[in-house]
Design a protein around this motif. Structure first.
Motif, PDB file in Angstrom:
ATOM      1  N   GLU A   1       0.838  -1.191   0.000  1.00  0.00           N
ATOM      2  CA  GLU A   1       0.000   0.000   0.000  1.00  0.00           C
ATOM      3  C   GLU A   1       0.878   1.248   0.000  1.00  0.00           C
ATOM      4  O   GLU A   1       1.944   1.274   0.604  1.00  0.00           O
ATOM      5  CB  GLU A   1      -0.905   0.011   1.230  1.00  0.00           C
TER       6      GLU A   1
ATOM      7  N   GLU B   1      -6.311  -1.542  -2.462  1.00  0.00           N
ATOM      8  CA  GLU B   1      -6.446  -1.402  -1.010  1.00  0.00           C
ATOM      9  C   GLU B   1      -6.206   0.044  -0.573  1.00  0.00           C
ATOM     10  O   GLU B   1      -6.859   0.548   0.340  1.00  0.00           O
ATOM     11  CB  GLU B   1      -5.453  -2.333  -0.295  1.00  0.00           C
TER      12      GLU B   1
ATOM     13  N   ASN C   1      -9.436  -2.278   3.893  1.00  0.00           N
ATOM     14  CA  ASN C   1      -8.658  -2.740   2.746  1.00  0.00           C
ATOM     15  C   ASN C   1      -9.046  -4.131   2.267  1.00  0.00           C
ATOM     16  O   ASN C   1      -8.373  -4.715   1.411  1.00  0.00           O
ATOM     17  CB  ASN C   1      -7.154  -2.682   3.044  1.00  0.00           C
TER      18      ASN C   1
END
Length: 433
Positions: free
Chosen positions: A137, A206, A216
């Motif tokens: 992420e 996410e 997420n």
């Protein structure tokens, strides 16, 4: 007797009249060539951009709107399909690959698209030209035309419906909708694909979910608290093995947020049609991009037909004007042809001189028209590519050459009219004139 010296002398004597005839014919040819070549290039470019999208699934609505948003990265307000469908498709034996597509955020006018690393690399078909694919992420991969650099931090802004900023530029509206405290670190760049995706910023889906407070989709999110992505994202070049969060399919959280579109790569043609039939009911919509493109091409073809008819009518008017001009020119040169006859030139020689001169003008006009049409097509293709990101490769083919040859043939037949009048002209009358 050699007629060509006399033909050249006639053309030199015409001065501005000859270039005017050539230009009129060139404009008639160039318009038709530009229309046909550009329409064909647009079809090829748009079809090539959809090659990686075998089957698209979304919530019921407009297939065209979903196609434009998913394939041609024209974000719009779309209904969401249940995110749990991603896991269902991931486990389906008929599915080779599946990826979510989520959009809505922008940065400097570039759309930010949430998806999986597998889709960013088009399932191992595309390798980054710089860096690597995102692996955690807060990381981002750039399209070839995005003007960010490696290791830059991208601050996303919430997109506003109806507001389309020029790629690479920011504005006050975008600045007022920034997601403060969130950022993506550029870790890679994709090679040029010749599609609107060259102007997209690809990030883990996410991250898109978490920016909008949706979690997420993974079980780890329910116990870890705030994601580190909410603060500053991983450093550029960080090792994927060191990332604390797993990204990508399958999603194992209690809640999987919805997505605007799902791209499915079936294992077989039969499986593709089975999936399409299955997900055309039960609150979802499924279609092959080619289905929608065919209908769009039909509309585009209708428009092209109208333009072609208009161009044909324009050509007829130009040919009529050219014929009248040729008759006028032949009339002005009656005395010269009468002198030729008086010094012993046969009728057939005079007729050949007149006909060759007129055919030369028509032929030069057709050749110039092909060149003008090619230049116009290249210019229009450049404008279309600048606006849409589609890579267009226009070329002059048989479809453009045949009308030019046809017009040259018709023009040569028209040239017989003034040539026949010169053949029938009486020497005495010509000398007196």
């Amino acid at each position: 007797m050699n007629p060509f010296p006399m033909v050249l002398a006639d053309l030199r004597a015409l001065r501005w009249t000859a270039p005017a005839i050539v230009l009129l014919v060139a404009l008639a040819i160039g318009t038709g060539v530009a229309i046909a070549a550009q329409e064909r290039a647009l079809r090829r470019g748009s079809a090539a951009a959809a090659d990686d999208f075998d089957l698209i699934i979304g919530a019921p609505g407009s297939q065209t709107q979903l196609l434009m948003s998913t394939v041609y990265v024209q974000p719009d307000a779309l209904p969401l399909v249940d995110g749990r469908l991603l896991n269902t498709l991931f486990k389906d034996e008929r599915v080779a690959q599946v990826a979510p597509i989520a959009f809505g955020d922008v940065s400097r006018g570039y759309p930010i698209v949430g998806t999986t690393a597998a889709f960013a690399g088009r399932w191992d078909r595309i390798k980054p030209s710089e860096g690597r694919l995102f692996a955690a992420e807060g990381e981002a991969v750039l399209g070839a035309d995005v003007l960010y650099r490696m290791s830059d931090t991208i601050t996303p802004s919430h997109g506003v419906a109806g507001l389309v900023a020029a790629p690479g530029q920011t504005d006050a509206e975008e600045d007022s909708h920034r997601h403060e405290g969130h950022g993506y670190t550029v870790v890679g760049r994709l090679p040029r694909l010749g599609s609107p995706w060259d102007r997209a910023i690809l990030v883990p889906i996410e991250s898109v979910w978490e920016i909008h407070g949706l979690g997420n989709g993974h079980a780890s999110e329910e116990t870890k608290g705030d994601s580190p992505f909410w603060k500053q994202g991983p450093a550029a070049g960080s090792s994927p093995a060191g990332a604390e969060e797993r990204i990508g399919l399958p999603f194992d959280g209690k809640r999987v947020p919805g997505v605007p579109a799902i791209v499915v790569k079936p294992k077989s043609v039969a499986g593709a049609y089975q999936l399409r039939a299955q997900y055309r009911q039960g609150g979802t919509m499924a279609f092959f991009p080619a289905e929608v493109l065919v209908s769009l091409y039909g509309a585009l073809g209708n428009i092209r037909d109208i333009l072609v008819v208009a161009s044909a009518l324009n050509t007829v008017l130009i040919l009529a004007s050219v014929l009248l001009l040729l008759l006028a020119v032949a009339g002005l040169r009656r005395r010269r042809y009468a002198v030729l006859r008086a010094i012993g030139a046969p009728r057939s020689y005079v007729m050949l001189v007149v006909w060759l001169g007129q055919v030369t003008l028509m032929t030069l006009g057709c050749l110039l028209g092909l060149g003008l049409g090619a230049l116009a097509t290249q210019a229009v293709s450049g404008l279309v590519a600048q606006r849409t990101g589609l890579l267009l490769s226009p070329a002059i083919g048989l479809e453009e050459l045949l009308p030019a040859l046809g017009l040259a043939l018709i023009g040569s037949l028209f040239a017989l009219v003034p040539a026949a009048l010169a053949y029938r002209q009486q020497v005495v009358a010509g000398l007196r004139g």
